[in-house]
Write a protein that holds these residues in place. Structure first.
Motif, PDB file in Angstrom:
ATOM      1  N   VAL A  35      21.557   6.502 -14.178  1.00 22.55           N
ATOM      2  CA  VAL A  35      20.930   6.286 -12.880  1.00 22.55           C
ATOM      3  C   VAL A  35      19.898   7.385 -12.684  1.00 22.55           C
ATOM      4  N   VAL A  36      18.667   6.989 -12.396  1.00 25.96           N
ATOM      5  CA  VAL A  36      17.578   7.925 -12.130  1.00 25.96           C
ATOM      6  C   VAL A  36      17.391   8.000 -10.620  1.00 25.96           C
ATOM      7  N   ARG A  72      20.861  11.911   6.332  1.00 25.56           N
ATOM      8  CA  ARG A  72      20.000  10.749   6.115  1.00 25.56           C
ATOM      9  C   ARG A  72      18.976  11.022   5.022  1.00 25.56           C
ATOM     10  N   THR A  73      18.436  12.228   5.001  1.00 29.22           N
ATOM     11  CA  THR A  73      17.475  12.599   3.961  1.00 29.22           C
ATOM     12  C   THR A  73      18.145  12.595   2.594  1.00 29.22           C
ATOM     13  N   LEU A  74      19.340  13.154   2.507  1.00 28.03           N
ATOM     14  CA  LEU A  74      20.085  13.152   1.250  1.00 28.03           C
ATOM     15  C   LEU A  74      20.376  11.720   0.796  1.00 28.03           C
ATOM     16  N   GLN A  75      20.776  10.867   1.716  1.00 27.98           N
ATOM     17  CA  GLN A  75      21.051   9.470   1.381  1.00 27.98           C
ATOM     18  C   GLN A  75      19.788   8.762   0.899  1.00 27.98           C
ATOM     19  N   LEU A  76      18.666   9.032   1.539  1.00 25.30           N
ATOM     20  CA  LEU A  76      17.398   8.429   1.141  1.00 25.30           C
ATOM     21  C   LEU A  76      17.000   8.855  -0.266  1.00 25.30           C
ATOM     22  N   LYS A  77      17.057  10.167  -0.515  1.00 19.04           N
ATOM     23  CA  LYS A  77      16.598  10.687  -1.804  1.00 19.04           C
ATOM     24  C   LYS A  77      17.534  10.342  -2.946  1.00 19.04           C
ATOM     25  N   LEU A  78      18.824  10.338  -2.687  1.00 16.57           N
ATOM     26  CA  LEU A  78      19.772  10.046  -3.763  1.00 16.57           C
ATOM     27  C   LEU A  78      20.055   8.556  -3.890  1.00 16.57           C
ATOM     28  N   VAL A  79      20.562   7.939  -2.842  1.00 14.14           N
ATOM     29  CA  VAL A  79      21.004   6.547  -2.926  1.00 14.14           C
ATOM     30  C   VAL A  79      19.830   5.580  -2.817  1.00 14.14           C
ATOM     31  N   GLY A  80      18.973   5.807  -1.855  1.00 10.95           N
ATOM     32  CA  GLY A  80      17.859   4.880  -1.643  1.00 10.95           C
ATOM     33  C   GLY A  80      16.904   4.792  -2.812  1.00 10.95           C
ATOM     34  N   ALA A  81      16.771   5.865  -3.552  1.00  7.07           N
ATOM     35  CA  ALA A  81      15.824   5.909  -4.669  1.00  7.07           C
ATOM     36  C   ALA A  81      16.473   5.635  -6.025  1.00  7.07           C
ATOM     37  N   ALA A  82      17.773   5.413  -6.041  1.00  9.12           N
ATOM     38  CA  ALA A  82      18.497   5.271  -7.313  1.00  9.12           C
ATOM     39  C   ALA A  82      18.086   4.004  -8.063  1.00  9.12           C
ATOM     40  N   THR A  83      17.866   4.166  -9.361  1.00  7.61           N
ATOM     41  CA  THR A  83      17.482   3.066 -10.243  1.00  7.61           C
ATOM     42  C   THR A  83      18.304   3.143 -11.520  1.00  7.61           C
ATOM     43  N   PHE A  84      18.916   2.027 -11.908  1.00  4.88           N
ATOM     44  CA  PHE A  84      19.668   1.974 -13.159  1.00  4.88           C
ATOM     45  C   PHE A  84      18.707   1.812 -14.330  1.00  4.88           C
ATOM     46  N   VAL A  85      18.975   2.541 -15.410  1.00  4.40           N
ATOM     47  CA  VAL A  85      18.194   2.413 -16.643  1.00  4.40           C
ATOM     48  C   VAL A  85      19.149   2.372 -17.829  1.00  4.40           C
ATOM     49  N   GLU A  86      18.751   1.659 -18.859  1.00  2.00           N
ATOM     50  CA  GLU A  86      19.537   1.575 -20.092  1.00  2.00           C
ATOM     51  C   GLU A  86      18.631   1.850 -21.275  1.00  2.00           C
ATOM     52  N   PRO A  87      19.116   2.641 -22.232  1.00  3.30           N
ATOM     53  CA  PRO A  87      18.307   2.879 -23.434  1.00  3.30           C
ATOM     54  C   PRO A  87      18.068   1.583 -24.198  1.00  3.30           C
ATOM     55  N   ASP A  88      16.862   1.437 -24.725  1.00  3.19           N
ATOM     56  CA  ASP A  88      16.564   0.297 -25.582  1.00  3.19           C
ATOM     57  C   ASP A  88      17.064   0.603 -26.993  1.00  3.19           C
ATOM     58  N   GLY A  89      16.750  -0.235 -27.939  1.00  3.39           N
ATOM     59  CA  GLY A  89      17.199  -0.060 -29.321  1.00  3.39           C
ATOM     60  C   GLY A  89      16.708   1.215 -29.973  1.00  3.39           C
ATOM     61  N   SER A  90      15.639   1.794 -29.431  1.00  5.86           N
ATOM     62  CA  SER A  90      15.087   3.041 -29.964  1.00  5.86           C
ATOM     63  C   SER A  90      15.532   4.259 -29.160  1.00  5.86           C
ATOM     64  N   GLY A  91      16.462   4.058 -28.210  1.00  4.55           N
ATOM     65  CA  GLY A  91      16.959   5.176 -27.418  1.00  4.55           C
ATOM     66  C   GLY A  91      16.018   5.615 -26.312  1.00  4.55           C
ATOM     67  N   ARG A  92      15.095   4.722 -25.905  1.00  2.34           N
ATOM     68  CA  ARG A  92      14.146   5.058 -24.844  1.00  2.34           C
ATOM     69  C   ARG A  92      14.602   4.466 -23.515  1.00  2.34           C
ATOM     70  N   ILE A  93      14.331   5.212 -22.445  1.00  7.59           N
ATOM     71  CA  ILE A  93      14.558   4.705 -21.099  1.00  7.59           C
ATOM     72  C   ILE A  93      13.234   4.731 -20.346  1.00  7.59           C
ATOM     73  N   SER A  94      13.091   3.808 -19.408  1.00  6.30           N
ATOM     74  CA  SER A  94      11.884   3.737 -18.592  1.00  6.30           C
ATOM     75  C   SER A  94      12.135   4.439 -17.265  1.00  6.30           C
ATOM     76  N   ILE A  95      11.277   5.384 -16.947  1.00  6.29           N
ATOM     77  CA  ILE A  95      11.347   6.090 -15.671  1.00  6.29           C
ATOM     78  C   ILE A  95      10.340   5.412 -14.742  1.00  6.29           C
ATOM     79  N   PRO A  96      10.789   4.925 -13.580  1.00  2.99           N
ATOM     80  CA  PRO A  96       9.867   4.220 -12.686  1.00  2.99           C
ATOM     81  C   PRO A  96       8.636   5.063 -12.341  1.00  2.99           C
ATOM     82  N   ALA A  97       7.497   4.395 -12.258  1.00  6.54           N
ATOM     83  CA  ALA A  97       6.240   5.082 -11.954  1.00  6.54           C
ATOM     84  C   ALA A  97       6.308   5.811 -10.616  1.00  6.54           C
ATOM     85  N   SER A  98       6.968   5.209  -9.629  1.00  5.91           N
ATOM     86  CA  SER A  98       7.069   5.855  -8.316  1.00  5.91           C
ATOM     87  C   SER A  98       7.820   7.177  -8.408  1.00  5.91           C
ATOM     88  N   HIS A  99       8.862   7.226  -9.217  1.00  7.59           N
ATOM     89  CA  HIS A  99       9.634   8.457  -9.395  1.00  7.59           C
ATOM     90  C   HIS A  99       8.810   9.519 -10.126  1.00  7.59           C
TER      91      HIS A  99
END
Length: 148
Positions: A35-36, A72-99
């Motif tokens: 989770v990013v 509320r700020t902590l909830q926004l920054k941690l939970v509201g912005a959370a994005t699941f990522v999974e490594p691809d076959g080459s071990g790469r993960i995508s980090i969202p552009a907004s982050h």
């Protein structure tokens, strides 16, 4: 357990390769799901949690009273912005552009293993943190007990 730092290059699609030394730990600890989210304490840094650790933290954060603006700020920054990522076959993960944009991560970054999570720092912010020194006034009682 994640430990150590690695210089990372972000490709044009916003992907980074998880260092091979960490890939087995990510598979074992996280079931290959991370989770990013934002670091609420330091600018220039993202947190990457293994999914099981994230779920425990998310529950704790969501139970905080929303009557306090800090919560509320902590909830926004941690939970509201959370994005699941999974490594691809080459071990790469995508980090969202907004982050990436919010913390100033461009092509060069530093991935730091911090025990139960990773921190992904922009190269400049990481260098600034490393160059900081602690003075006597920064040393609380808990730090004075360490045998450094």
């Amino acid at each position: 357990m994640f430990q150590g730092e690695s210089a990372i290059t972000i490709d044009d699609k916003g992907r980074l390769a998880i260092p091979t030394a960490f890939r087995d730990a990510v598979a074992d600890m996280a079931g290959n799901r991370l989770v990013v989210t934002y670091n609420p304490f330091e600018s220039g840094c993202l947190y990457l949690y293994p999914q099981p650790a994230w779920e425990r933290l998310r529950e704790q954060v969501n139970q905080l009273s929303q009557a306090k603006s800090t919560n509320r700020t902590l909830q926004l920054k941690l939970v509201g912005a959370a994005t699941f990522v999974e490594p691809d076959g080459s071990g790469r993960i995508s980090i969202p552009a907004s982050h990436r944009k919010a913390v100033g991560i461009e092509r060069k970054a530093v991935l730091v293993g911090m025990g139960g999570k990773f921190e992904l720092w922009s190269e400049q912010a990481h260098l600034a943190q490393i160059q900081k020194t602690l003075g006597d006034s920064d040393m609380g009682e808990d730090l004075l007990e360490l045998a450094l």
